[in-house]
Write a protein that holds these residues in place. Structure first.
Motif, PDB file in Angstrom:
ATOM      1  N   LYS A 137     -12.863 -18.105  54.700  1.00  0.00           N
ATOM      2  CA  LYS A 137     -11.860 -18.088  53.647  1.00  0.00           C
ATOM      3  C   LYS A 137     -12.353 -18.792  52.386  1.00  0.00           C
ATOM      4  O   LYS A 137     -12.104 -18.361  51.271  1.00  0.00           O
ATOM      5  CB  LYS A 137     -10.612 -18.777  54.161  1.00  0.00           C
ATOM      6  CG  LYS A 137      -9.370 -18.018  53.991  1.00  0.00           C
ATOM      7  CD  LYS A 137      -8.208 -18.802  54.562  1.00  0.00           C
ATOM      8  CE  LYS A 137      -6.970 -17.955  54.548  1.00  0.00           C
ATOM      9  NZ  LYS A 137      -5.815 -18.656  55.049  1.00  0.00           N
ATOM     10  N   ALA A 166     -14.745 -16.685  50.269  1.00  0.00           N
ATOM     11  CA  ALA A 166     -14.017 -15.600  49.609  1.00  0.00           C
ATOM     12  C   ALA A 166     -13.262 -16.121  48.394  1.00  0.00           C
ATOM     13  O   ALA A 166     -13.252 -15.498  47.338  1.00  0.00           O
ATOM     14  CB  ALA A 166     -13.062 -14.929  50.582  1.00  0.00           C
ATOM     15  N   LYS A 167     -12.642 -17.281  48.530  1.00  0.00           N
ATOM     16  CA  LYS A 167     -11.916 -17.871  47.402  1.00  0.00           C
ATOM     17  C   LYS A 167     -12.868 -18.249  46.271  1.00  0.00           C
ATOM     18  O   LYS A 167     -12.562 -18.058  45.098  1.00  0.00           O
ATOM     19  CB  LYS A 167     -11.138 -19.109  47.852  1.00  0.00           C
ATOM     20  CG  LYS A 167      -9.888 -18.798  48.617  1.00  0.00           C
ATOM     21  CD  LYS A 167      -9.142 -20.070  48.959  1.00  0.00           C
ATOM     22  CE  LYS A 167      -7.894 -19.785  49.748  1.00  0.00           C
ATOM     23  NZ  LYS A 167      -7.172 -21.018  50.103  1.00  0.00           N
ATOM     24  N   LYS A 168     -14.034 -18.803  46.652  1.00  0.00           N
ATOM     25  CA  LYS A 168     -15.008 -19.185  45.631  1.00  0.00           C
ATOM     26  C   LYS A 168     -15.516 -17.967  44.867  1.00  0.00           C
ATOM     27  O   LYS A 168     -15.672 -17.999  43.650  1.00  0.00           O
ATOM     28  CB  LYS A 168     -16.178 -19.931  46.273  1.00  0.00           C
ATOM     29  CG  LYS A 168     -15.844 -21.336  46.702  1.00  0.00           C
ATOM     30  CD  LYS A 168     -17.031 -22.003  47.351  1.00  0.00           C
ATOM     31  CE  LYS A 168     -16.681 -23.373  47.880  1.00  0.00           C
ATOM     32  NZ  LYS A 168     -17.817 -23.980  48.584  1.00  0.00           N
ATOM     33  N   LYS A 169     -15.793 -16.881  45.580  1.00  0.00           N
ATOM     34  CA  LYS A 169     -16.264 -15.661  44.921  1.00  0.00           C
ATOM     35  C   LYS A 169     -15.205 -15.105  43.981  1.00  0.00           C
ATOM     36  O   LYS A 169     -15.512 -14.671  42.872  1.00  0.00           O
ATOM     37  CB  LYS A 169     -16.644 -14.606  45.960  1.00  0.00           C
ATOM     38  CG  LYS A 169     -17.945 -14.868  46.653  1.00  0.00           C
ATOM     39  CD  LYS A 169     -18.272 -13.761  47.625  1.00  0.00           C
ATOM     40  CE  LYS A 169     -19.560 -14.031  48.368  1.00  0.00           C
ATOM     41  NZ  LYS A 169     -19.864 -12.980  49.339  1.00  0.00           N
ATOM     42  N   LYS A 170     -13.959 -15.114  44.430  1.00  0.00           N
ATOM     43  CA  LYS A 170     -12.873 -14.602  43.599  1.00  0.00           C
ATOM     44  C   LYS A 170     -12.698 -15.451  42.345  1.00  0.00           C
ATOM     45  O   LYS A 170     -12.539 -14.934  41.239  1.00  0.00           O
ATOM     46  CB  LYS A 170     -11.579 -14.573  44.410  1.00  0.00           C
ATOM     47  CG  LYS A 170     -10.421 -13.938  43.693  1.00  0.00           C
ATOM     48  CD  LYS A 170      -9.199 -13.879  44.588  1.00  0.00           C
ATOM     49  CE  LYS A 170      -8.019 -13.266  43.868  1.00  0.00           C
ATOM     50  NZ  LYS A 170      -6.828 -13.231  44.719  1.00  0.00           N
ATOM     51  N   LEU A 171     -12.750 -16.769  42.502  1.00  0.00           N
ATOM     52  CA  LEU A 171     -12.615 -17.673  41.363  1.00  0.00           C
ATOM     53  C   LEU A 171     -13.777 -17.501  40.390  1.00  0.00           C
ATOM     54  O   LEU A 171     -13.580 -17.474  39.168  1.00  0.00           O
ATOM     55  CB  LEU A 171     -12.539 -19.122  41.849  1.00  0.00           C
ATOM     56  CG  LEU A 171     -12.374 -20.181  40.769  1.00  0.00           C
ATOM     57  CD1 LEU A 171     -11.048 -20.006  40.050  1.00  0.00           C
ATOM     58  CD2 LEU A 171     -12.465 -21.567  41.371  1.00  0.00           C
ATOM     59  N   LYS A 172     -14.988 -17.366  40.919  1.00  0.00           N
ATOM     60  CA  LYS A 172     -16.163 -17.173  40.069  1.00  0.00           C
ATOM     61  C   LYS A 172     -16.051 -15.878  39.269  1.00  0.00           C
ATOM     62  O   LYS A 172     -16.360 -15.829  38.075  1.00  0.00           O
ATOM     63  CB  LYS A 172     -17.420 -17.157  40.929  1.00  0.00           C
ATOM     64  CG  LYS A 172     -18.698 -17.144  40.157  1.00  0.00           C
ATOM     65  CD  LYS A 172     -19.888 -17.254  41.087  1.00  0.00           C
ATOM     66  CE  LYS A 172     -21.183 -17.266  40.310  1.00  0.00           C
ATOM     67  NZ  LYS A 172     -22.346 -17.360  41.196  1.00  0.00           N
ATOM     68  N   LYS A 173     -15.553 -14.821  39.907  1.00  0.00           N
ATOM     69  CA  LYS A 173     -15.376 -13.541  39.218  1.00  0.00           C
ATOM     70  C   LYS A 173     -14.330 -13.661  38.112  1.00  0.00           C
ATOM     71  O   LYS A 173     -14.505 -13.144  37.015  1.00  0.00           O
ATOM     72  CB  LYS A 173     -14.967 -12.473  40.232  1.00  0.00           C
ATOM     73  CG  LYS A 173     -14.878 -11.088  39.656  1.00  0.00           C
ATOM     74  CD  LYS A 173     -14.543 -10.078  40.737  1.00  0.00           C
ATOM     75  CE  LYS A 173     -14.428  -8.695  40.169  1.00  0.00           C
ATOM     76  NZ  LYS A 173     -14.058  -7.714  41.196  1.00  0.00           N
ATOM     77  N   GLN A 174     -13.232 -14.370  38.398  1.00  0.00           N
ATOM     78  CA  GLN A 174     -12.193 -14.559  37.394  1.00  0.00           C
ATOM     79  C   GLN A 174     -12.705 -15.374  36.209  1.00  0.00           C
ATOM     80  O   GLN A 174     -12.432 -15.045  35.056  1.00  0.00           O
ATOM     81  CB  GLN A 174     -10.979 -15.246  38.011  1.00  0.00           C
ATOM     82  CG  GLN A 174     -10.185 -14.374  38.939  1.00  0.00           C
ATOM     83  CD  GLN A 174      -9.073 -15.136  39.634  1.00  0.00           C
ATOM     84  OE1 GLN A 174      -9.078 -16.364  39.669  1.00  0.00           O
ATOM     85  NE2 GLN A 174      -8.130 -14.404  40.213  1.00  0.00           N
ATOM     86  N   HIS A 200     -14.951 -13.269  34.123  1.00  0.00           N
ATOM     87  CA  HIS A 200     -14.163 -12.320  33.349  1.00  0.00           C
ATOM     88  C   HIS A 200     -13.534 -12.986  32.129  1.00  0.00           C
ATOM     89  O   HIS A 200     -13.449 -12.398  31.059  1.00  0.00           O
ATOM     90  CB  HIS A 200     -13.091 -11.699  34.229  1.00  0.00           C
ATOM     91  CG  HIS A 200     -12.229 -10.704  33.521  1.00  0.00           C
ATOM     92  ND1 HIS A 200     -12.714  -9.502  33.080  1.00  0.00           N
ATOM     93  CD2 HIS A 200     -10.930 -10.747  33.153  1.00  0.00           C
ATOM     94  CE1 HIS A 200     -11.748  -8.840  32.476  1.00  0.00           C
ATOM     95  NE2 HIS A 200     -10.651  -9.576  32.510  1.00  0.00           N
TER      96      HIS A 200
END
Length: 175
Positions: free
Chosen positions: A37, A40-48, A51
């Protein structure tokens, strides 16, 4: 409780009306596939953050009128018509290289049909606009003196629209 569910439910018909369809119940098999988990959270935050362009030291966004410069009297429409697309490319390349000394250039747009010979240059940083105005204003290019100033954000340099219907020229041919 899992063992009890396996004993009671394994091999029992799914519905009474369908005795041939038997349920198969067994304990779940868990495997670690290298996914957690937290990653996954780190990847999502990095993508945001990427962006939003906050990863490289902050938000570099600035309004267009703060990063845009107008270069006037660069060409004449007659000159562009006579020399064609090669001359257009040469003019754009010359302007891009000269103004590139002031800072990163994002876009160079020429208004070829404008009688004032307008080119609009958009920089990445507002400081580049100030440097460009200091460097390019009253400079000579192809025997013409250039005017350089900050774009006001409202002026459109496309062809002016006719005010009266009688000003519109139509080419009509009948066969």
């Amino acid at each position: 409780s899992v063992d009890l569910a396996v004993q009671l439910m394994n091999g029992v018909p799914l519905r009474e009306s369908m005795p041939g369809m038997l349920m198969k119940v067994q304990p779940a098999q868990f495997e670690n596939k290298g996914y957690s988990k937290n990653t996954a959270k780190k990847k999502k935050l990095k993508k945001q953050l990427k962006h939003l362009q906050w990863m490289d030291g902050g938000d570099d966004w600035a309004p267009l009128q703060q990063v845009s410069t107008v270069l006037e009297n660069v060409f004449t429409p007659q000159e562009v018509e006579d020399l064609g697309t090669a001359r257009k490319k040469t003019i754009i390349d010359d302007v891009r290289t000269e103004t590139g000394r002031c800072g990163p250039v994002l876009n160079v747009r020429a208004y070829w049909k404008n009688p004032r010979g307008i080119i609009l240059i958009r920089f990445k940083h507002p400081e580049s606009v100030t440097k460009c105005i200091e460097m390019m204003n009253d400079r000579w290019y192809s025997r013409r003196q250039l005017k350089c100033y900050r774009w006001d954000g409202f002026t459109s340099f496309g062809l002016p629209k006719p005010k009266k219907l009688s000003d519109i020229k139509l080419n009509v041919t009948f066969d």
